[in-house]
Design a protein around this motif. Structure first.
Motif, PDB file in Angstrom:
ATOM      1  N   SER A 334       0.832  -1.207   0.000  1.00 15.49           N
ATOM      2  CA  SER A 334       0.000   0.000   0.000  1.00 15.49           C
ATOM      3  C   SER A 334       0.864   1.254   0.000  1.00 15.49           C
ATOM      4  CB  SER A 334      -0.920   0.004   1.226  1.00 15.49           C
ATOM      5  OG  SER A 334      -1.796  -1.093   1.213  1.00 15.49           O
ATOM      6  N   VAL A 335       1.913   1.255   0.797  1.00 19.95           N
ATOM      7  CA  VAL A 335       2.797   2.416   0.877  1.00 19.95           C
ATOM      8  C   VAL A 335       3.488   2.661  -0.462  1.00 19.95           C
ATOM      9  CG1 VAL A 335       4.896   3.302   1.962  1.00 19.95           C
ATOM     10  CG2 VAL A 335       3.118   2.240   3.365  1.00 19.95           C
ATOM     11  N   VAL A 336       3.940   1.598  -1.125  1.00 21.79           N
ATOM     12  CA  VAL A 336       4.588   1.741  -2.431  1.00 21.79           C
ATOM     13  C   VAL A 336       3.603   2.312  -3.455  1.00 21.79           C
ATOM     14  CG1 VAL A 336       5.634   0.486  -4.352  1.00 21.79           C
ATOM     15  CG2 VAL A 336       6.300  -0.040  -2.010  1.00 21.79           C
ATOM     16  N   LEU A 337       2.378   1.791  -3.486  1.00 16.48           N
ATOM     17  CA  LEU A 337       1.374   2.305  -4.416  1.00 16.48           C
ATOM     18  C   LEU A 337       1.045   3.761  -4.121  1.00 16.48           C
ATOM     19  CD1 LEU A 337      -1.086  -0.728  -4.593  1.00 16.48           C
ATOM     20  CD2 LEU A 337       0.466   0.061  -6.389  1.00 16.48           C
ATOM     21  N   PHE A 338       0.980   4.104  -2.853  1.00 23.45           N
ATOM     22  CA  PHE A 338       0.713   5.480  -2.451  1.00 23.45           C
ATOM     23  C   PHE A 338       1.812   6.413  -2.971  1.00 23.45           C
ATOM     24  CE2 PHE A 338       0.710   8.816   0.978  1.00 23.45           C
ATOM     25  CZ  PHE A 338      -0.525   9.357   0.675  1.00 23.45           C
ATOM     26  N   GLY A 339       3.057   6.002  -2.826  1.00 20.69           N
ATOM     27  CA  GLY A 339       4.162   6.798  -3.343  1.00 20.69           C
ATOM     28  C   GLY A 339       4.075   6.972  -4.841  1.00 20.69           C
ATOM     29  N   HIS A 340       3.697   5.909  -5.554  1.00 25.87           N
ATOM     30  CA  HIS A 340       3.538   5.998  -7.013  1.00 25.87           C
ATOM     31  C   HIS A 340       2.462   7.011  -7.387  1.00 25.87           C
ATOM     32  CE1 HIS A 340       2.598   4.904 -11.144  1.00 25.87           C
ATOM     33  NE2 HIS A 340       1.368   4.624 -10.763  1.00 25.87           N
ATOM     34  N   LEU A 341       1.336   6.996  -6.678  1.00 24.29           N
ATOM     35  CA  LEU A 341       0.245   7.921  -6.989  1.00 24.29           C
ATOM     36  C   LEU A 341       0.638   9.372  -6.717  1.00 24.29           C
ATOM     37  CD1 LEU A 341      -2.736   5.848  -5.576  1.00 24.29           C
ATOM     38  CD2 LEU A 341      -2.304   6.371  -7.979  1.00 24.29           C
ATOM     39  N   ILE A 342       1.419   9.581  -5.680  1.00 27.11           N
ATOM     40  CA  ILE A 342       1.896  10.939  -5.398  1.00 27.11           C
ATOM     41  C   ILE A 342       2.804  11.428  -6.522  1.00 27.11           C
ATOM     42  CG2 ILE A 342       3.353  12.317  -3.855  1.00 27.11           C
ATOM     43  CD1 ILE A 342       2.325  10.567  -1.558  1.00 27.11           C
ATOM     44  N   ALA A 343       3.747  10.585  -6.942  1.00 22.46           N
ATOM     45  CA  ALA A 343       4.656  10.969  -8.022  1.00 22.46           C
ATOM     46  C   ALA A 343       3.879  11.241  -9.305  1.00 22.46           C
ATOM     47  CB  ALA A 343       5.690   9.870  -8.242  1.00 22.46           C
ATOM     48  N   ARG A 344       2.870  10.423  -9.591  1.00 24.56           N
ATOM     49  CA  ARG A 344       2.068  10.626 -10.799  1.00 24.56           C
ATOM     50  C   ARG A 344       1.306  11.939 -10.742  1.00 24.56           C
ATOM     51  NH1 ARG A 344      -3.233   9.301 -12.502  1.00 24.56           N
ATOM     52  NH2 ARG A 344      -3.344   8.774 -14.726  1.00 24.56           N
ATOM     53  N   SER A 345       0.801  12.297  -9.567  1.00 21.08           N
ATOM     54  CA  SER A 345       0.072  13.548  -9.419  1.00 21.08           C
ATOM     55  C   SER A 345       0.966  14.746  -9.738  1.00 21.08           C
ATOM     56  CB  SER A 345      -0.483  13.663  -7.999  1.00 21.08           C
ATOM     57  OG  SER A 345      -1.128  14.898  -7.796  1.00 21.08           O
ATOM     58  N   PHE A 346       2.168  14.754  -9.196  1.00 23.79           N
ATOM     59  CA  PHE A 346       3.088  15.870  -9.480  1.00 23.79           C
ATOM     60  C   PHE A 346       3.477  15.894 -10.953  1.00 23.79           C
ATOM     61  CE2 PHE A 346       3.600  16.102  -4.893  1.00 23.79           C
ATOM     62  CZ  PHE A 346       3.787  17.471  -4.689  1.00 23.79           C
ATOM     63  N   ARG A 347       3.651  14.717 -11.547  1.00 29.12           N
ATOM     64  CA  ARG A 347       4.037  14.680 -12.962  1.00 29.12           C
ATOM     65  C   ARG A 347       2.915  15.231 -13.849  1.00 29.12           C
ATOM     66  NH1 ARG A 347       4.892   9.771 -13.166  1.00 29.12           N
ATOM     67  NH2 ARG A 347       3.058   8.999 -14.265  1.00 29.12           N
ATOM     68  N   MET A 348       1.676  14.842 -13.579  1.00 27.88           N
ATOM     69  CA  MET A 348       0.569  15.321 -14.394  1.00 27.88           C
ATOM     70  C   MET A 348       0.327  16.815 -14.193  1.00 27.88           C
ATOM     71  SD  MET A 348      -2.178  12.188 -14.343  1.00 27.88           S
ATOM     72  CE  MET A 348      -3.175  12.995 -15.601  1.00 27.88           C
ATOM     73  N   ARG A 349       0.573  17.294 -12.989  1.00 25.53           N
ATOM     74  CA  ARG A 349       0.448  18.740 -12.774  1.00 25.53           C
ATOM     75  C   ARG A 349       1.505  19.491 -13.556  1.00 25.53           C
ATOM     76  NH1 ARG A 349       2.493  22.478  -8.516  1.00 25.53           N
ATOM     77  NH2 ARG A 349       1.089  24.269  -8.491  1.00 25.53           N
ATOM     78  N   ARG A 350       2.728  18.961 -13.548  1.00 18.32           N
ATOM     79  CA  ARG A 350       3.810  19.614 -14.299  1.00 18.32           C
ATOM     80  C   ARG A 350       3.509  19.645 -15.793  1.00 18.32           C
ATOM     81  NH1 ARG A 350       7.421  16.422 -12.942  1.00 18.32           N
ATOM     82  NH2 ARG A 350       7.727  15.257 -14.870  1.00 18.32           N
ATOM     83  N   LEU A 351       2.846  18.607 -16.292  1.00 18.13           N
ATOM     84  CA  LEU A 351       2.489  18.526 -17.712  1.00 18.13           C
ATOM     85  C   LEU A 351       1.177  19.246 -18.026  1.00 18.13           C
ATOM     86  CD1 LEU A 351       3.396  14.774 -18.351  1.00 18.13           C
ATOM     87  CD2 LEU A 351       4.743  16.801 -18.970  1.00 18.13           C
ATOM     88  N   ARG A 352       0.542  19.835 -17.016  1.00 18.06           N
ATOM     89  CA  ARG A 352      -0.729  20.559 -17.178  1.00 18.06           C
ATOM     90  C   ARG A 352      -1.816  19.661 -17.762  1.00 18.06           C
ATOM     91  NH1 ARG A 352       0.221  26.111 -16.676  1.00 18.06           N
ATOM     92  NH2 ARG A 352       2.433  26.686 -16.736  1.00 18.06           N
ATOM     93  N   ARG A 353      -1.927  18.461 -17.224  1.00 15.11           N
ATOM     94  CA  ARG A 353      -2.905  17.493 -17.718  1.00 15.11           C
ATOM     95  C   ARG A 353      -3.962  17.163 -16.671  1.00 15.11           C
ATOM     96  NH1 ARG A 353       0.761  12.658 -19.619  1.00 15.11           N
ATOM     97  NH2 ARG A 353      -1.295  11.644 -19.670  1.00 15.11           N
ATOM     98  N   LEU A 354      -4.094  17.993 -15.655  1.00 13.77           N
ATOM     99  CA  LEU A 354      -5.063  17.726 -14.594  1.00 13.77           C
ATOM    100  C   LEU A 354      -6.456  18.213 -15.003  1.00 13.77           C
ATOM    101  CD1 LEU A 354      -3.033  18.711 -11.410  1.00 13.77           C
ATOM    102  CD2 LEU A 354      -3.474  16.416 -12.291  1.00 13.77           C
ATOM    103  N   THR A 355      -7.434  17.318 -14.934  1.00 13.91           N
ATOM    104  CA  THR A 355      -8.829  17.671 -15.192  1.00 13.91           C
ATOM    105  C   THR A 355      -9.705  16.943 -14.175  1.00 13.91           C
ATOM    106  OG1 THR A 355      -9.185  15.832 -16.740  1.00 13.91           O
ATOM    107  CG2 THR A 355      -8.413  17.920 -17.678  1.00 13.91           C
ATOM    108  N   TRP A 356     -10.926  17.452 -14.018  1.00 20.61           N
ATOM    109  CA  TRP A 356     -11.891  16.752 -13.170  1.00 20.61           C
ATOM    110  C   TRP A 356     -13.302  17.138 -13.588  1.00 20.61           C
ATOM    111  CZ3 TRP A 356     -11.525  12.548 -10.752  1.00 20.61           C
ATOM    112  CH2 TRP A 356     -12.467  12.136  -9.806  1.00 20.61           C
ATOM    113  N   ARG A 357     -14.127  16.109 -13.796  1.00 22.38           N
ATOM    114  CA  ARG A 357     -15.505  16.307 -14.222  1.00 22.38           C
ATOM    115  C   ARG A 357     -15.585  17.173 -15.481  1.00 22.38           C
ATOM    116  NH1 ARG A 357     -17.839  12.104 -11.929  1.00 22.38           N
ATOM    117  NH2 ARG A 357     -17.693  12.110  -9.670  1.00 22.38           N
TER     118      ARG A 357
END
Length: 362
Positions: A334-357
């Protein structure tokens, strides 16, 4: 061996802290009755496929004679408003929302509009479309709000659906790292936590804090609102709402990953701060088990550290209505997956690919 013991000691202390918090955790009463005017506020955007159970649970509420339900259709394109009319008819007040103006994000603006339509309510209850409440949930939460003398109460629902390895880390994290009674007593805005799936607020205190206008541009508007309440002199509290509410946040791993990408970057303030948290979690809960085979002398302490981590996760699950086994045994995963999701969030923000609804996020 000294280093090994230094690894074990923090895990022991954190697990003990989890146990203490679990004992202190507030819980709403069952079969409560309150005589205040309460407005339940439900913001919706493209929720036609999931809103029906939530609506029906709101219509079944008891113990609150002065209850009104306000629903906002925030520009849905999937027939959400038609579903609300078919399920609830005139038993709820359905409002058509307007698009958020410049400087506002969608959910804070929707909640801001709903609060304005709450009439003369004494208490505001914000609920997400993926939450299903037991019939006595609103009454129990309002009574706990008043008994605790707080402005904002966050009764965390039982999380169901996809993400069994990751989702329970939300409850585990604040039970393990956040001193609950200290948070309630402290006036520091930085010492705050809340879950936006189900929030209960004293309306006067909500207005004093600036309402959702004070958090208009916040991705994590729930935590930002809790901090605004503290800045205005109000108190906040977390509670275990798992007996009275369930929340099906995601139905697939893809939905979960997108949901975490939207907001996880905002949880840590900066990429270095997030990296420090992930490294600490890996050192405490993953590295000891990995090194046990490589360093036989370290194995007993490594296994002890792993079992303490599992124990903390099990305590958290038991206290918040989660599944204890076998999920707790997979805590390092769980901790490893959590770390992966955090890294992915920062990467998508840097690429300006964040959307919701269907809306792009800044």
């Amino acid at each position: 061996m000294t280093l090994a013991w230094l690894t074990l000691l923090p895990v022991l202390l954190l697990t003990a802290h989890t146990a203490v918090n679990a004992l202190l955790l507030r819980r709403p009463d069952r079969d409560a009755t309150v005589d205040e005017r309460v407005a339940v506020l439900l913001p919706l955007r493209n929720e036609a496929e999931r809103v029906t159970p939530c609506l029906r649970s709101l219509l079944d509420q008891r113990g609150v004679p002065g209850l009104t339900v306000h629903v906002l259709d925030d520009g849905s394109t999937d027939g959400t408003a038609e579903v609300v009319r078919a399920v609830a008819g005139d038993r709820v007040r359905l409002h058509a929302g307007v698009a958020p103006p410049a400087g506002w994000l969608g959910k804070p603006h929707a909640c801001h509009q709903l609060a304005g339509w709450a009439g003369d309510a004494d208490v505001l209850v914000f609920v997400d479309a993926d939450v299903v409440l037991e019939p006595d949930a609103v009454a129990g939460a309002v009574r706990l709000l008043r008994r605790g003398g707080v402005v904002l109460l966050s009764p965390y629902p039982k999380i169901v659906g996809a993400g069994r390895l990751v989702q329970p880390l939300l409850q585990w994290s604040w039970l393990t790292f956040l001193p609950l009674r200290g948070m309630e007593r402290s006036a520091r805005p930085s010492l705050a936590a809340a879950g936006g799936q189900w929030l209960v607020l004293d309306r006067a205190g909500y207005r004093k804090a600036g309402g959702h206008a004070a958090v208009r541009d916040e991705i994590l508007e729930d935590i930002a609102l809790a901090r605004a309440v503290k800045r205005s002199g109000g108190r906040i509290a977390l509670a275990d709402g798992s007996r009275l509410a369930t929340c099906r946040m995601y139905d697939s791993w893809a939905e979960l990953a997108d949901g975490y990408a939207k907001s996880m970057w905002a949880s840590f303030g900066s990429a270095p701060g997030a990296a420090a948290v992930v490294v600490l979690l890996l050192l405490l809960y993953v590295v000891p088990l990995l090194t046990a085979a490589a360093v036989p002398a370290f194995a007993p302490i490594a296994v002890a550290a792993y079992l303490l981590g599992v124990t903390g996760r099990a305590i958290s699950a038991r206290a918040t209505g989660g599944r204890v086994l076998p999920d707790a045994l997979a805590h390092p995963v769980s901790v490893v997956l959590f770390g992966h999701l955090i890294a992915r969030s920062f990467r998508m923000r840097r690429l300006r690919r964040l959307t919701w609804r269907g809306r792009a996020l800044p």
